[in-house]
Design an enzyme around this catalytic site. Sequence first.
Site, short mmCIF file in Angstrom:
data_model
loop_
_atom_site.label_atom_id
_atom_site.label_comp_id
_atom_site.label_asym_id
_atom_site.label_seq_id
_atom_site.Cartn_x
_atom_site.Cartn_y
_atom_site.Cartn_z
N HIS A 1 0.84 -1.20 0.00
CA HIS A 1 0.00 0.00 0.00
C HIS A 1 0.87 1.24 0.00
O HIS A 1 1.79 1.37 0.79
CB HIS A 1 -0.90 0.01 1.24
N TYR B 1 -8.74 5.74 7.72
CA TYR B 1 -8.77 6.14 9.13
C TYR B 1 -9.81 7.25 9.24
O TYR B 1 -9.64 8.31 8.65
CB TYR B 1 -7.41 6.69 9.56
N PRO C 1 -2.82 0.96 18.77
CA PRO C 1 -2.68 0.44 17.40
C PRO C 1 -2.87 1.46 16.29
O PRO C 1 -2.68 1.13 15.12
CB PRO C 1 -3.76 -0.65 17.33
N LYS D 1 2.16 0.08 14.75
CA LYS D 1 3.59 0.00 14.99
C LYS D 1 4.08 -1.17 15.84
O LYS D 1 5.27 -1.48 15.87
CB LYS D 1 4.06 1.29 15.68
N TYR E 1 4.76 6.69 9.46
CA TYR E 1 3.87 5.57 9.19
C TYR E 1 4.59 4.45 8.43
O TYR E 1 4.48 3.27 8.78
CB TYR E 1 2.65 6.05 8.41
C1 PHB Z 1 -4.97 -3.93 10.98
O1 PHB Z 1 -5.15 -4.18 9.79
O2 PHB Z 1 -5.14 -4.79 11.86
C2 PHB Z 1 -4.56 -2.56 11.38
C3 PHB Z 1 -4.28 -1.63 10.41
C4 PHB Z 1 -3.89 -0.35 10.78
C5 PHB Z 1 -3.82 -0.03 12.12
C6 PHB Z 1 -4.11 -0.96 13.10
C7 PHB Z 1 -4.48 -2.24 12.73
O3 PHB Z 1 -3.47 1.25 12.47
#
Ligand code: PHB
Length: 390
Positions: A72, A201, A292, A296, A384
């Site tokens: 991605h 997000y 989360p 990270k 990120y």
């Molecule tokens: C996930 O796909 O589990 C995931 C993706 C992004 C995040 C946290 C978890 O910030």
Amino acid sequence: MRTQVAIVGAGPAGLMLSHLLHRSGIDSVVVERRSREYVEQRVRAGVLEQGTVDLLREVGVSDRLDREGLVHRGIELLFDGVAHRVPMSDLTGGRAITIYGQQHVVRDLTVARLATGGRVHFDADDVTVSGVDTATPRVTFTVDGRREELVCDIVAGCDGFHGVCRDVLPRSVRQLLEREYPFGWLGILAAVPPSADELIYAHHDRGFALASLRSPTISRLYLQVDPREDLADWSDRRIWDELGIRLAHGGWSLGDGPILEKSITPMRSFVCEPMRYGRLFLAGDAAHIVPPTGAKGLNLAVHDVYVLAEAVADWYRTGSETSLDGYSATCLRRVWRVQHFSWWMTSMLHRFPGHDAFEQRLQRSQLEYVVGSPAAATTLAENYVGLPWT
Ligand code: PHB
Ligand code: APR
């Protein structure tokens, strides 16, 4: 039993450490409380930083990752009903993240260890660690009803947040730094193709939401909830409806389907300092937890063991303890950068109970700045995809 490095925990940290040490000709034994099936099926994180992917490739554990991992190059930040793309790769000289489930990383590393004669003891009960302030520490445990003792030079505490190794550091030596957030994430895994090409997000008045994925046929989605919420109150219908509301934008619609798994996880930031006591070295979730939102946790665990494997190899090669002595400080520098980033993403995107209009305006302004300013977007993007390893 005798080995050079006794590793407690067969998560990504413990297994990667064992693999890296093997490549340097150093013997290790991994002792894991759970069964192999359990650790290989447990649904956890799924975002690999560029540096994590690079390392997995370099050490020859990327066949399946290269086939199945989904690269991605951007993420979407959604607020006030409008999605804004942060073009991460464009802002970071081509770096990217790869979606690949943590349990797959664990499975690939386990296969790699066992293929080269690595000793991994699953289903080990009552693991205890002693003598870390001597030259011959010991790890004892029970398998098949037999008590085993492992004598070693070094113990690596890779046993996660609920492990036993952190408590081996005397209270007078260690400092625990911690923040609990007044919310948790309700996460689901669903048998439905992801509705978006990139992660979304979402900042919403009803709370944060995240649309992620595991594969072209499996979606992973999250909702901010009260951490005391009862999962039984969240029917599949209610979850999909709430996700639909929080993720709504433009003409986009969220496809729903069977939910394979759901859970609620509280959110905290946590660091244990130092990450070393005598011959005991903590790595991964045993030493630190990040919320989360920055994706990270797994990446930080891999960075820790990379630094540790180099230091241990240097010690066996030269007899000098300089690298081992630097382990904690080297790791903690990255830990705190990542702590800050994870806290910042969390603060920017969640609804905080008790926040008034002033704080809400600040949050909105921050989001507008991040998507409007290339400098601010680059700050997000470079953290990120992962800052370069030292
Ligand atoms: C996930 O796909 O589990 C995931 C993706 C992004 C995040 C946290 C978890 O910030
Ligand atoms: N004895 C032996 N093994 C133990 C013990 C114990 N007393 N306690 C815990 N373990 C095992 C757990 O069963 C688990 O398999 O240690 C392992 C720790 O693995 P993880 O929790 O995955 O931690 P780590 O390897 O540091 O990886 C960090 O995990 O929680 C996620 O988001 C986090 O992705 C990050 C990753």
